[in-house]
Design an enzyme around this catalytic site. Structure first.
Site, PDB file in Angstrom:
ATOM      1  CG  ASN A 200      -8.116  -2.334  -5.152  1.00  0.00           C
ATOM      2  OD1 ASN A 200      -6.825  -2.972  -4.906  1.00  0.00           O
ATOM      3  ND2 ASN A 200      -8.630  -0.693  -4.582  1.00  0.00           N
TER       4      ASN A 200
ATOM      5  CG  ASP B  51      -2.276   1.390   1.062  1.00  0.00           C
ATOM      6  OD1 ASP B  51      -2.087   1.229  -0.101  1.00  0.00           O
ATOM      7  OD2 ASP B  51      -3.161   1.150   1.899  1.00  0.00           O
TER       8      ASP B  51
HETATM    9  C1  IPE Z   1      -5.014  -3.032  -0.438  1.00  0.00           C
HETATM   10  O1  IPE Z   1      -5.376  -1.980  -0.634  1.00  0.00           O
HETATM   11  C2  IPE Z   1      -4.921  -3.854  -1.120  1.00  0.00           C
HETATM   12  C3  IPE Z   1      -4.494  -3.445  -2.370  1.00  0.00           C
HETATM   13  C4  IPE Z   1      -2.782  -3.636  -1.670  1.00  0.00           C
HETATM   14  C5  IPE Z   1      -3.881  -3.986  -3.804  1.00  0.00           C
HETATM   15  P1  IPE Z   1      -6.007  -0.335  -0.830  1.00  0.00           P
HETATM   16  O2  IPE Z   1      -6.019   0.542  -0.803  1.00  0.00           O
HETATM   17  O3  IPE Z   1      -7.563  -0.530  -1.120  1.00  0.00           O
HETATM   18  O4  IPE Z   1      -7.411  -0.767   0.940  1.00  0.00           O
HETATM   19  P2  IPE Z   1      -7.798   0.331   1.572  1.00  0.00           P
HETATM   20  O5  IPE Z   1      -8.527   1.056   0.320  1.00  0.00           O
HETATM   21  O6  IPE Z   1      -6.540   1.241   2.251  1.00  0.00           O
HETATM   22  O7  IPE Z   1      -8.629  -0.652   2.907  1.00  0.00           O
HETATM   23  C1  IPE Z   2      -2.082   0.612  -3.049  1.00  0.00           C
HETATM   24  O1  IPE Z   2      -1.246   1.391  -3.592  1.00  0.00           O
HETATM   25  C2  IPE Z   2      -1.895  -0.077  -5.041  1.00  0.00           C
HETATM   26  C3  IPE Z   2      -2.988  -0.963  -5.143  1.00  0.00           C
HETATM   27  C4  IPE Z   2      -4.239  -0.604  -4.492  1.00  0.00           C
HETATM   28  C5  IPE Z   2      -3.220  -1.033  -6.286  1.00  0.00           C
HETATM   29  P1  IPE Z   2      -2.642   1.960  -3.330  1.00  0.00           P
HETATM   30  O2  IPE Z   2      -3.017   3.127  -4.673  1.00  0.00           O
HETATM   31  O3  IPE Z   2      -4.134   2.073  -2.436  1.00  0.00           O
HETATM   32  O4  IPE Z   2      -1.873   3.872  -2.951  1.00  0.00           O
HETATM   33  P2  IPE Z   2      -2.193   4.622  -1.585  1.00  0.00           P
HETATM   34  O5  IPE Z   2      -3.087   4.390  -0.823  1.00  0.00           O
HETATM   35  O6  IPE Z   2      -3.782   5.945  -2.977  1.00  0.00           O
HETATM   36  O7  IPE Z   2      -1.192   5.980  -0.854  1.00  0.00           O
HETATM   37 MG    MG Z   3      -4.208   2.371  -0.448  1.00  0.00          MG
END
Ligand code: IPE
Ligand code: IPE
Ligand code: MG
Length: 242
Positions: free
Chosen positions: A66, A18
């Protein structure tokens, strides 16, 4: 080896990768640039994990939630997954990485499915480390899929409802051959599970770091394993028994 106890290396590490978006925003870059950097991080973490003798690395790449992101980000991520799965295949073969996938593959764009299938087949003979790519993965959906298969077994008369137990449900998860994760790493500071490995993480040790995924390095991985090695795992028993 970097002060790690070689006897207590976690066999299976799961990572919630993340913070890609925050990494990009801090640099005034588009979110997709963060995902691109994140993919490079994953490559180096797979290699580091293999060198440290970790046997399974499960990487949360795209969750079943996602899809709610802006269309352009979703399609950018799908393109990136396909690109990375093709571009890194030779290196993964060289490194002895076996690629498997967890998640509803059939809901992904055809071209992504095709590339992932090719990776799975091309690396099936490798055994140094398993890279389990969790894509279109949701822990609840995985349990639903398992429950449905158990119901079908009952309907076909293969089992009685009373035979549905933990072992049976475990055997119906996407990859029952994998050990449960010993260590779950989440980058970027969020203290939640976000629907990852709900069934398998019942007794997994959690490690949360503020480091954003694109900045996560081999040293961060070693730090997480060091922290893990200081823990006492009890599995519900008392210390003397465990
Ligand atoms: C979890 O991260 C999913 C992945 C890293 C692929 P998210 O960014 O989607 O999770 P939330 O929305 O903060 O819970
Ligand atoms: C995790 O990074 C990757 C995926 C969920 C695909 P994020 O895109 O969730 O990054 P933040 O949480 O917005 O920083
Ligand atoms: Mg995230």
């Amino acid at each position: 080896m970097e002060e790690l106890d070689p006897q207590r290396i976690p066999q299976h590490i799961a990572v919630i990768m993340d913070g890609n978006g925050r990494w990009a925003r801090r640099r005034g870059l588009p979110r997709l640039e963060g995902h691109r950097q994140g993919y490079k991080t994953l490559k180096s973490v797979v290699i580091a994990a293999a060198e440290l003798n970790v046997k399974v690395l499960t990487a949360y790449t795209f969750s079943s939630e996602n899809w709610r992101r802006p269309k352009a980000e979703v399609s950018g991520l799908m393109r990136l997954i396909r690109y990375a799965a093709r571009a890194e295949l030779d290196e993964m073969k060289r490194q002895g990485v076996r690629i498997i996938v967890s998640g509803r593959m059939h809901e992904l764009p055809k071209s992504v499915q095709k590339q992932l299938d090719e990776d799975i087949k091309a690396t099936a003979g490798n055994s140094r480390i398993i890279l389990n790519i969790a894509v279109n993965y949701g822990g609840r959906v995985e349990i639903v899929d398992a429950a449905r298969r158990a119901a079908e077994m009952v309907q076909r008369g293969e089992i009685e409802p009373a035979q549905i137990d933990e072992d049976l449900l475990s055997s119906l998860m996407y990859h029952p051959e994998l050990p449960d994760p010993d260590l779950l790493i989440r980058t970027a500071g969020e203290m939640r599970i976000s629907n990852f490995l709900l069934w398998q993480s019942a007794y997994t040790e959690f490690y949360v770091t503020q480091t954003l995924w694109p900045d996560f390095s081999r040293e961060d991985l070693v730090a997480a394993i060091k922290d893990y090695q200081r823990r006492t795992r009890k599995f519900g028993a008392v210390v003397e028994q465990a």
